[in-house]
Scaffold this motif. Structure first.
Motif, PDB file in Angstrom:
ATOM      1  N   LEU A  82       0.837  -1.202   0.000  1.00 32.55           N
ATOM      2  CA  LEU A  82       0.000   0.000   0.000  1.00 32.55           C
ATOM      3  C   LEU A  82       0.871   1.249   0.000  1.00 32.55           C
ATOM      4  N   CYS A  83       1.838   1.274   0.903  1.00 35.71           N
ATOM      5  CA  CYS A  83       2.718   2.446   1.017  1.00 35.71           C
ATOM      6  C   CYS A  83       3.668   2.554  -0.174  1.00 35.71           C
ATOM      7  N   PHE A 122       8.963   4.701   3.966  1.00 30.42           N
ATOM      8  CA  PHE A 122       7.724   4.588   4.738  1.00 30.42           C
ATOM      9  C   PHE A 122       7.130   3.174   4.659  1.00 30.42           C
ATOM     10  N   ALA A 123       7.278   2.531   3.526  1.00 31.86           N
ATOM     11  CA  ALA A 123       6.747   1.177   3.357  1.00 31.86           C
ATOM     12  C   ALA A 123       7.410   0.205   4.332  1.00 31.86           C
ATOM     13  N   LEU A 127       5.909  -2.169   7.304  1.00 37.99           N
ATOM     14  CA  LEU A 127       6.143  -3.617   7.306  1.00 37.99           C
ATOM     15  C   LEU A 127       6.786  -4.121   8.595  1.00 37.99           C
ATOM     16  N   ALA A 128       7.702  -3.372   9.163  1.00 32.23           N
ATOM     17  CA  ALA A 128       8.565  -3.841  10.251  1.00 32.23           C
ATOM     18  C   ALA A 128       7.836  -4.544  11.414  1.00 32.23           C
ATOM     19  N   GLY A 166      14.050  -4.293  13.351  1.00 39.29           N
ATOM     20  CA  GLY A 166      14.429  -4.736  12.013  1.00 39.29           C
ATOM     21  C   GLY A 166      14.243  -3.704  10.922  1.00 39.29           C
ATOM     22  N   VAL A 167      13.846  -2.478  11.265  1.00 42.84           N
ATOM     23  CA  VAL A 167      13.577  -1.503  10.209  1.00 42.84           C
ATOM     24  C   VAL A 167      14.856  -1.065   9.486  1.00 42.84           C
TER      25      VAL A 167
END
Length: 173
Positions: A82-83, A122-123, A127-128, A166-167
């Motif tokens: 989405l992002c 941003f995606a 997710l992270a 984990g980002v």
């Protein structure tokens, strides 16, 4: 009749929905392979190869065990898609407007790269949290079997940081 105005809210929504479908569904479809890959990385002595990993997982957890982590995978990668798809279009138009029409055309490759990198930033934040839960479910035996079990346990043990450790590796990827 089947189209929408470029840059409209409907345009962004359709791009985002395309991201949900393309990322959420495809990553969920390969959960069994991802599960075995993650287990091979965490315990290479036990999971010696892809085929051995499938065999061990089925012996220990049954065929149903191959679906462990499907919910955070679907939610996380749907949010990422989405992002990624939606924000890419937002940033492409934003940066294009900042450059002006002629420069946006002349520098289009750089513009597309900048828009893509901005969207991915941003995606990956979106997710992270789900990726963190998925990895715990798939690689830590007895930790949690479902997203509903994993999230409160992770938050209780480590707070909000548990979901974002984990980002940075996602950004590096």
């Amino acid at each position: 009749e089947y189209s929408c105005e470029y840059g409209s809210l409907k345009f962004y929504a359709l791009c985002g929905f395309g991201g949900v479908l393309s990322c959420g569904l495809t990553h969920t479809a390969v959960v069994p392979l991802d599960l075995v890959k993650c287990r091979m990385q965490v315990d290479p002595q036990k999971y010696k190869s892809i085929f051995n990993g499938f065999s061990v997982t089925i012996k220990e957890d049954g065929v149903h065990g191959l679906a462990k982590g499907w919910a955070p995978t679907f939610i996380g990668y749907s949010m990422q898609g989405l992002c990624k798809f939606g924000f890419y279009e937002v940033f492409k138009i934003l940066y294009g407007n900042m450059l002006g029409e002629e420069n946006a055309y002349l520098w289009r490759t750089s513009l597309y790269l900048a828009a893509s990198a901005s969207a991915e930033f941003f995606a990956d934040i979106a997710l992270a949290p789900m990726e963190a839960a998925k990895v715990r479910i798939q690689t830590q035996p007895g930790y949690a079997n479902t997203l509903r079990q994993a999230v409160p346990k992770m938050f209780g043990e480590e707070g909000i940081w548990a979901f974002y450790k984990g980002v940075a590796p996602l950004w590096m990827r």
